[in-house]
Design an enzyme around this catalytic site. Structure first.
Site, PDB file in Angstrom:
ATOM      1  N   TYR A 210      -4.355   0.098  -5.183  1.00 38.38           N
ATOM      2  CA  TYR A 210      -3.170   0.830  -4.738  1.00 38.38           C
ATOM      3  C   TYR A 210      -2.562   1.595  -5.914  1.00 38.38           C
ATOM      4  O   TYR A 210      -1.946   1.017  -6.815  1.00 38.38           O
ATOM      5  CB  TYR A 210      -2.131  -0.114  -4.149  1.00 38.38           C
ATOM      6  CG  TYR A 210      -2.569  -0.887  -2.922  1.00 38.38           C
ATOM      7  CD1 TYR A 210      -3.721  -0.523  -2.214  1.00 38.38           C
ATOM      8  CD2 TYR A 210      -1.838  -1.973  -2.464  1.00 38.38           C
ATOM      9  CE1 TYR A 210      -4.122  -1.227  -1.096  1.00 38.38           C
ATOM     10  CE2 TYR A 210      -2.222  -2.685  -1.331  1.00 38.38           C
ATOM     11  CZ  TYR A 210      -3.372  -2.310  -0.653  1.00 38.38           C
ATOM     12  OH  TYR A 210      -3.774  -3.013   0.456  1.00 38.38           O
TER      13      TYR A 210
ATOM     14  N   LEU B 259       1.958  -2.549  12.619  1.00 42.79           N
ATOM     15  CA  LEU B 259       2.714  -1.563  13.401  1.00 42.79           C
ATOM     16  C   LEU B 259       1.851  -0.364  13.774  1.00 42.79           C
ATOM     17  O   LEU B 259       2.363   0.669  14.199  1.00 42.79           O
ATOM     18  CB  LEU B 259       3.938  -1.086  12.609  1.00 42.79           C
ATOM     19  CG  LEU B 259       4.872  -2.177  12.086  1.00 42.79           C
ATOM     20  CD1 LEU B 259       6.064  -1.558  11.379  1.00 42.79           C
ATOM     21  CD2 LEU B 259       5.319  -3.085  13.208  1.00 42.79           C
TER      22      LEU B 259
ATOM     23  N   GLN C 219      -7.870 -10.979   5.400  1.00 39.35           N
ATOM     24  CA  GLN C 219      -6.884  -9.938   5.722  1.00 39.35           C
ATOM     25  C   GLN C 219      -7.592  -8.826   6.495  1.00 39.35           C
ATOM     26  O   GLN C 219      -8.530  -8.216   5.992  1.00 39.35           O
ATOM     27  CB  GLN C 219      -6.265  -9.397   4.437  1.00 39.35           C
ATOM     28  CG  GLN C 219      -5.097  -8.454   4.684  1.00 39.35           C
ATOM     29  CD  GLN C 219      -4.498  -7.944   3.382  1.00 39.35           C
ATOM     30  OE1 GLN C 219      -4.542  -6.745   3.111  1.00 39.35           O
ATOM     31  NE2 GLN C 219      -3.933  -8.839   2.587  1.00 39.35           N
TER      32      GLN C 219
ATOM     33  N   TRP D 191       0.845  -1.196   0.000  1.00 42.64           N
ATOM     34  CA  TRP D 191       0.000   0.000   0.000  1.00 42.64           C
ATOM     35  C   TRP D 191       0.882   1.247   0.000  1.00 42.64           C
ATOM     36  O   TRP D 191       1.845   1.344   0.758  1.00 42.64           O
ATOM     37  CB  TRP D 191      -0.904   0.001   1.237  1.00 42.64           C
ATOM     38  CG  TRP D 191      -1.664   1.285   1.393  1.00 42.64           C
ATOM     39  CD1 TRP D 191      -2.751   1.698   0.676  1.00 42.64           C
ATOM     40  CD2 TRP D 191      -1.376   2.337   2.326  1.00 42.64           C
ATOM     41  NE1 TRP D 191      -3.163   2.942   1.101  1.00 42.64           N
ATOM     42  CE2 TRP D 191      -2.333   3.362   2.112  1.00 42.64           C
ATOM     43  CE3 TRP D 191      -0.412   2.518   3.308  1.00 42.64           C
ATOM     44  CZ2 TRP D 191      -2.349   4.537   2.846  1.00 42.64           C
ATOM     45  CZ3 TRP D 191      -0.417   3.693   4.040  1.00 42.64           C
ATOM     46  CH2 TRP D 191      -1.381   4.687   3.806  1.00 42.64           C
TER      47      TRP D 191
END
Length: 284
Positions: A54, A196, A165, A21
């Protein structure tokens, strides 16, 4: 980079990979992003996740230009189809467009990016036809909550779905309440995007948390590396952090090898506990 989970169709899915991404969309960042991907390939990373959305295909083209120099059979390449392209006829056209941009004859897995207007039965039939045609080796979904996945699998016979996902990190653990147990029951592998906490409101809180920093100091690593190690500590979990620079990529590679102790995992768990009730699925 030798850790895998086995999909229900017996394919080996690497536990750690790169999310694409926002990669390949800026000329100013192109060289460092390409260097990062090549470094990953040369250091054992096999899993790459992109999507037609993307950069409106630019991410796929960027990745494909790099992957052409590597042995395709050693890689696990995932792309995702927009809901507006998931209907009969349009799905195959979208898949062929992704294959063309990626410079490959097949995808290892093709994901329905999020729920749109197309009936699940039609999406499933389209995905199965792509498998039969050899254009994809497996298929899955993204951003599906428990009720959505139950409808897909139980009401619409989507039993071949192998991956869901979803957003998952230390500060976003809502999937642990009912979604993860159901996925384990149906052998659907969870793939964590934003492990993260990139782009989320909890990012700063997580990175400055005293417990996270305590664990980080014990291993001489960063808070971000602790967050990634926490996600990968789940045996069935796959993680695809974005790594747009060589430094971040090297940190993530090191974090994929980091093993937290049971005491450290318990400390992190107490600091940001999973909810004890059903909560809405987090999405970025």
């Amino acid at each position: 980079m030798s850790a895998y989970v086995k999909l229900k169709n017996s394919l080996n899915l690497p536990k750690f990979g790169l999310g694409l991404w926002d990669i390949g969309e800026s000329r100013a960042r192109a060289e460092q992003e390409a260097d990062s991907i090549r470094y990953a390939l040369e250091h054992g990373v096999q899993l790459f996740d992109t999507a037609e959305m993307y950069g409106m295909g630019r991410s796929e083209s960027f990745l494909g230009a790099i992957l052409k120099d590597y042995e395709r059979s050693s890689l696990f390449v995932i792309s995702k189809v927009l809901p507006s392209h998931a209907g009969r006829g349009a799905l195959r056209q979208a898949c062929e467009g992704s294959l063309r941009r990626l410079g490959t004859d097949y995808l290892d897995c093709y994901l329905y990016h999020w729920i749109g207007a197309t009936p699940f039965e039609e999406v499933i039939a389209g995905m199965e036809s792509l498998v039969q045609a050899g254009l994809i080796r497996s298929w899955g979904v993204s951003n599906f909550d428990t009720a959505d996945l139950k409808e897909l699998i139980e009401d619409c016979q989507g039993t071949s779905c192998v991956i869901n996902q979803v957003l998952y990190h230390l500060g976003s653990r809502g999937i642990e309440y009912s979604l993860l147990p159901y996925m384990q029951e149906k052998q659907v592998i969870p793939m964590a995007y934003c492990p993260l906490a990139q782009g989320g409101g909890l990012c700063q809180e997580l990175y400055s948390c005293s417990e996270v920093l305590t664990v980080a100091r014990a291993h001489n690593v960063s808070a971000a590396q602790v967050l990634l190690a926490f996600v990968l500590a789940r045996q069935e979990m796959v993680a695809i952090p974005k790594s747009g620079s060589l430094r971040h990529l090297q940190e993530n590679l090191a974090a994929a090898e980091l093993r937290l102790s049971e005491a450290e995992l318990a400390l992190l768990d107490r600091s940001f506990p999973a909810p004890d009730r059903k909560t809405p699925l987090d999405v970025v």
